[in-house]
Each structure stands twice: as C-alpha cells, then as structure tokens.
Design an enzyme around this catalytic site. Structure first.
Site, PDB file in Angstrom:
ATOM      1  N   LEU A 150     -43.696  83.757  20.245  1.00  0.00           N
ATOM      2  CA  LEU A 150     -42.406  83.230  20.706  1.00  0.00           C
ATOM      3  C   LEU A 150     -41.692  82.525  19.552  1.00  0.00           C
ATOM      4  CD1 LEU A 150     -40.842  83.053  23.468  1.00  0.00           C
ATOM      5  CD2 LEU A 150     -41.595  80.678  23.540  1.00  0.00           C
ATOM      6  N   GLY A 151     -41.241  83.322  18.589  1.00  0.00           N
ATOM      7  CA  GLY A 151     -40.485  82.775  17.458  1.00  0.00           C
ATOM      8  C   GLY A 151     -39.006  83.066  17.643  1.00  0.00           C
ATOM      9  N   ILE A 153     -37.235  85.888  17.291  1.00  0.00           N
ATOM     10  CA  ILE A 153     -36.929  87.077  18.100  1.00  0.00           C
ATOM     11  C   ILE A 153     -37.497  86.919  19.512  1.00  0.00           C
ATOM     12  CG2 ILE A 153     -37.138  89.580  18.287  1.00  0.00           C
ATOM     13  CD1 ILE A 153     -37.504  89.701  15.234  1.00  0.00           C
ATOM     14  N   ARG A 173     -50.117  80.698  18.359  1.00  0.00           N
ATOM     15  CA  ARG A 173     -51.234  79.855  17.925  1.00  0.00           C
ATOM     16  C   ARG A 173     -50.960  78.395  18.249  1.00  0.00           C
ATOM     17  NH1 ARG A 173     -51.132  82.127  11.968  1.00  0.00           N
ATOM     18  NH2 ARG A 173     -48.963  81.693  12.501  1.00  0.00           N
ATOM     19  N   THR A 174     -49.670  78.016  18.228  1.00  0.00           N
ATOM     20  CA  THR A 174     -49.326  76.618  18.532  1.00  0.00           C
ATOM     21  C   THR A 174     -48.376  76.577  19.721  1.00  0.00           C
ATOM     22  OG1 THR A 174     -47.591  76.843  16.878  1.00  0.00           O
ATOM     23  CG2 THR A 174     -49.588  75.707  16.184  1.00  0.00           C
ATOM     24  N   ARG A 229     -45.180  95.069  14.840  1.00  0.00           N
ATOM     25  CA  ARG A 229     -45.779  95.922  13.826  1.00  0.00           C
ATOM     26  C   ARG A 229     -46.855  96.765  14.500  1.00  0.00           C
ATOM     27  NH1 ARG A 229     -41.999  95.237  11.143  1.00  0.00           N
ATOM     28  NH2 ARG A 229     -41.817  94.211   9.120  1.00  0.00           N
ATOM     29  N   GLU A 258     -47.075 104.790  10.951  1.00  0.00           N
ATOM     30  CA  GLU A 258     -45.720 105.348  10.986  1.00  0.00           C
ATOM     31  C   GLU A 258     -45.261 105.806   9.591  1.00  0.00           C
ATOM     32  OE1 GLU A 258     -43.977 101.784  12.770  1.00  0.00           O
ATOM     33  OE2 GLU A 258     -42.778 101.518  10.958  1.00  0.00           O
ATOM     34  N   HIS A 276     -39.116 103.330  15.193  1.00  0.00           N
ATOM     35  CA  HIS A 276     -38.892 102.046  14.523  1.00  0.00           C
ATOM     36  C   HIS A 276     -37.389 101.793  14.296  1.00  0.00           C
ATOM     37  CE1 HIS A 276     -40.859  98.844  11.713  1.00  0.00           C
ATOM     38  NE2 HIS A 276     -39.793  98.370  12.367  1.00  0.00           N
TER      39      HIS A 276
HETATM   40  O1  A2R Z   1     -48.593  81.246  16.067  1.00  0.00           O
HETATM   41  P1  A2R Z   1     -47.388  80.423  15.768  1.00  0.00           P
HETATM   42  O2  A2R Z   1     -47.372  79.133  16.520  1.00  0.00           O
HETATM   43  O3  A2R Z   1     -47.127  80.297  14.287  1.00  0.00           O
HETATM   44  O4  A2R Z   1     -46.134  81.256  16.397  1.00  0.00           O
HETATM   45  C1  A2R Z   1     -45.657  82.428  15.784  1.00  0.00           C
HETATM   46  C2  A2R Z   1     -46.283  83.697  16.356  1.00  0.00           C
HETATM   47  N1  A2R Z   1     -47.523  84.083  15.686  1.00  0.00           N
HETATM   48  C3  A2R Z   1     -48.670  84.314  16.332  1.00  0.00           C
HETATM   49  N2  A2R Z   1     -48.988  84.260  17.632  1.00  0.00           N
HETATM   50  C4  A2R Z   1     -50.260  84.527  17.973  1.00  0.00           C
HETATM   51  N3  A2R Z   1     -51.218  84.850  17.096  1.00  0.00           N
HETATM   52  C5  A2R Z   1     -50.944  84.915  15.771  1.00  0.00           C
HETATM   53  N4  A2R Z   1     -51.923  85.221  14.904  1.00  0.00           N
HETATM   54  C6  A2R Z   1     -49.624  84.638  15.346  1.00  0.00           C
HETATM   55  N5  A2R Z   1     -48.998  84.595  14.131  1.00  0.00           N
HETATM   56  C7  A2R Z   1     -47.723  84.270  14.361  1.00  0.00           C
HETATM   57  O5  A2R Z   1     -45.302  84.709  16.136  1.00  0.00           O
HETATM   58  C8  A2R Z   1     -44.192  82.615  16.184  1.00  0.00           C
HETATM   59  O6  A2R Z   1     -43.979  82.177  17.498  1.00  0.00           O
HETATM   60  C9  A2R Z   1     -43.998  84.108  16.127  1.00  0.00           C
HETATM   61  C10 A2R Z   1     -43.247  84.573  14.876  1.00  0.00           C
HETATM   62  O7  A2R Z   1     -41.976  84.063  14.902  1.00  0.00           O
HETATM   63  P2  A2R Z   1     -41.004  84.035  13.626  1.00  0.00           P
HETATM   64  O8  A2R Z   1     -41.779  83.616  12.431  1.00  0.00           O
HETATM   65  O9  A2R Z   1     -39.800  83.261  14.022  1.00  0.00           O
HETATM   66  O10 A2R Z   1     -40.675  85.553  13.386  1.00  0.00           O
HETATM   67  P3  A2R Z   1     -39.481  86.441  13.975  1.00  0.00           P
HETATM   68  O11 A2R Z   1     -38.261  86.264  13.193  1.00  0.00           O
HETATM   69  O12 A2R Z   1     -39.413  86.227  15.454  1.00  0.00           O
HETATM   70  O13 A2R Z   1     -40.053  87.902  13.672  1.00  0.00           O
HETATM   71  C11 A2R Z   1     -41.302  88.318  14.187  1.00  0.00           C
HETATM   72  C12 A2R Z   1     -41.682  89.685  13.667  1.00  0.00           C
HETATM   73  C13 A2R Z   1     -41.457  89.950  12.194  1.00  0.00           C
HETATM   74  O14 A2R Z   1     -42.421  89.376  11.361  1.00  0.00           O
HETATM   75  C14 A2R Z   1     -41.533  91.477  12.141  1.00  0.00           C
HETATM   76  O15 A2R Z   1     -42.858  91.903  12.074  1.00  0.00           O
HETATM   77  C15 A2R Z   1     -40.955  91.871  13.478  1.00  0.00           C
HETATM   78  O16 A2R Z   1     -40.891  90.669  14.273  1.00  0.00           O
HETATM   79  O17 A2R Z   1     -39.658  92.370  13.289  1.00  0.00           O
END
Ligand code: A2R
Length: 315
Positions: A150-151, A153, A173-174, A229, A258, A276
């Site tokens: 839940l970031g 996007i 994770r948080t 991904r 892909e 994609h």
């Molecule tokens: O885990 P947290 O608290 O850092 O939250 C991030 C979550 N996240 C994970 N959740 C569960 N297990 C993990 N190992 C894990 N690693 C990261 O994913 C956060 O809520 C979310 C990522 O959000 P943003 O950094 O704001 O990325 P955005 O802009 O939403 O893009 C997400 C992905 C990109 O990296 C591309 O792969 C795709 O969407 O286009």
C-alpha cells in the site's frame, strides 16, 4: 558538454525538450537487451533507461557515467548498490503513473469478474443469437479487496476502487496510518479476500511472495491481480492453482520472463492477460518522459535530481 544516451523509446514531447536543451549531446539508441546497452554507454555521462536491466558489469562499462534516469517507478533491475559505490545518481518516475496503473487494475478486475473475454466473444461470434444469453458473472460491488503493497500506487488503487464500495485490507512490512485493516500475514489476508492486488516493488524481498499457500488461500472464487512485477508471483504455482481450480481467476499485466508468457496462462479461460501496459497511455507516458527529462536537465543545471531513488538521495 555531457553526453546523454537515451536507451529506448521516449515520448515525442520529452524528446523535443531534450533536443532543445543547450550544451547536451544526445544519442538515441534502440537497444532492448542489457548486453547491447553495455556496448553503447562507454562514453555516456548520463543514461535515460527504459526497461533494460543495469547490473554491475554494465555499470562498469559506463566509465564516465554520473546519472541513470530511469523511465518508470520500479528500479529493481538497476543495481543501485553498484551505482552508489561509484557515486552514480539514479532517478525514477514516481507518482505520475499512479492513476494509470490504478486504471489498469480496475480494467483487469472488471474484465475478470464480469467475464469480459467470454462475453465479448459470445457477442462477436453470434453465440448470443444462436444459443441465448451469456452465463451470469460476478459483481465487483461490495467485495473484500486485499492490497499487497500500500504505497503510492496501492493507495491510488484503493481510492479508485471506492466506487465499488469494497472492504479494503492490506499487507505491507510496516503498518500504515490508513483506515483499512492491516494483516501482517499474507496468507491470512488472502483467506479474507475476494480479490488480491499485487503492487509492491520487485526484488529480493518480494520474490515469489505470492506462493502456492497464498494462491490457495485466495481460493476457487478468488481473483489474483498482478500489476507490480512478474517476480512477485510464483508463476508455476499460479498455473497449478488455476489448472486445479484452487484459484478462480488471474488478471496479469506482468510476467516472470516477459515478454514471454507461458502457454498455460495464454490457454487458460481463467486469465485476463495484458502485455505490461500498466502505465502505457499517451498521457501517462508523456508525463513519465517529462519527469525523466526533468531529472536529466536538473542534474545538468545543478548536479541534483528531482526524484532520486531513496538509495541515492544522499549523493
Ligand atoms: O513494506 P513497506 O512498509 O515498505 O511498504 C511498501 C510495500 N512493500 C512490501 N510489502 C510487503 N512485503 C514486502 N517485502 C514489501 N516491500 C515493499 O510496497 C509500500 O507500501 C509498497 C511500495 O510502495 P512505493 O514505494 O510507494 O511504490 P509505488 O510507487 O507504489 O510502486 C510500486 C511498484 C513499483 O516498484 C513497480 O514495481 C510497480 O509498482 O510499478
């Protein structure tokens, strides 16, 4: 005068700005593989990177490299440790694609639950006239929808889903300060969901995080949507769950290998597949191109980046 190598397609509006910039030499190349990219960056100060990976050996080939401006928000294919070690700054394009990826999520969800592929074929083939009305489908209204990641996007997806009056739950994770139920266990969340949306970054911490247990917990009536991904979902387990009926539906924009898509996913009536295209509209690609160029031009002007990736923000 810095030499910028643009590796892959850039929206015409971004290209026009780059071409108009003073004191920059720009080379456009159409490489699609990392190997061919490595051969093209030996005299580059900056690279505008599309989808090609940039691992340490490739980065080493760019002996003059000072900035990698990644076109896209995900940068799991760029070795940021190797960049930081060399003082190379890396930028990406967060936020400007949130809405479009959320739209793609809704497209996949509606297409899956409302049986779009089947019903469109039914109308087009004449089956409606010959055989009568199409079978009933499933309403998207009032469902429990789990968001894995839940970031930026993920939050936009939750916002745009609101018209369906869902119960939103999430796993990260948080725990976040949001009005949705948090699950620290992904399998437990999947058990509670009708639809599970994957929108985490790729990379080691999320590799195959959606495994057999998660898919089977989602269940025979559940739908998996992956707009993050391909690496996030265990594709073999996904195929097995779909073929055995242990998972109901999958809407996929991304794949492990892909642009290759396994035949089993292509043949399945339980899948909705996209190549994609999460952010692939004229409007959003123009915005992403603009931000990629903004980063390059700001770096040229004062050495800083507009949207650095967190790992490089201190450089
Ligand atoms: O885990 P947290 O608290 O850092 O939250 C991030 C979550 N996240 C994970 N959740 C569960 N297990 C993990 N190992 C894990 N690693 C990261 O994913 C956060 O809520 C979310 C990522 O959000 P943003 O950094 O704001 O990325 P955005 O802009 O939403 O893009 C997400 C992905 C990109 O990296 C591309 O792969 C795709 O969407 O286009």
């Amino acid at each position: 005068m810095p030499h910028v190598v643009v590796a892959g397609p850039l929206h015409p509006s971004g290209r026009a700005r780059l071409d108009a910039a003073k004191d920059v030499t720009v080379t456009y190349i159409s490489v699609t593989s990392e190997k061919s990219l490595a051969a093209e960056i030996s005299d580059a100060d900056a690279v505008l990177l599309r989808t090609q990976p940039m691992t340490a050996p490739t980065i080493a080939k760019g002996e003059r490299l000072k900035i990698v401006s990644r076109h896209g928000v995900g940068y799991d294919a760029v070795d940021t440790d190797a960049c930081v070690a060399r003082g190379i700054k890396v930028s990406h394009t967060p936020d400007v694609l949130n809405g479009e990826v959320a739209n793609t999520t809704l497209l996949l969800m509606l297409a899956g639950l409302r049986n779009f592929r089947h019903d469109e074929a039914w109308a087009r083939s004449g089956d409606w006239e010959a055989k009568g009305g199409a079978p009933l489908s499933t309403s998207p209204d009032g469902k429990t929808i789990g968001i894995l990641g839940l970031g930026r996007i993920g939050q936009e997806i939750a916002d745009r889903l609101a018209v369906f009056n869902p119960t939103i739950v999430y796993h990260t994770r948080t725990k976040k300060d949001v009005p949705y139920t948090y699950y620290d266990d992904l399998v437990e969340m999947a058990k509670a969901c009708d639809v599970l949306v994957c929108i985490t970054p790729g990379g080691a911490s999320t590799n195959k995080i959606v495994n057999k247990d998660v898919l089977e917990a989602l269940g025979p009536k559940g739908m998996l949507i992956n707009v993050s991904r391909g690496s996030v979902v265990d594709e073999d387990a996904l195929i097995a769950a779909l073929e055995s009926g242990k998972l109901g539906l999958a809407g996929l924009d991304v794949f492990e290998g892909e642009p290759h898509i396994p035949d089993a996913l292509k043949a399945s009536e339980r899948t909705v597949l996209l190549p994609h295209v999460g952010s692939a509209t004229h409007e959003t690609r123009a915005a992403m191109g603009a931000l990629t160029v903004d980063n390059l031009l700001q770096w040229k002007a004062d050495g800083t980046l507009k949207t650095p990736v967190p790992e490089c923000a201190h450089l």
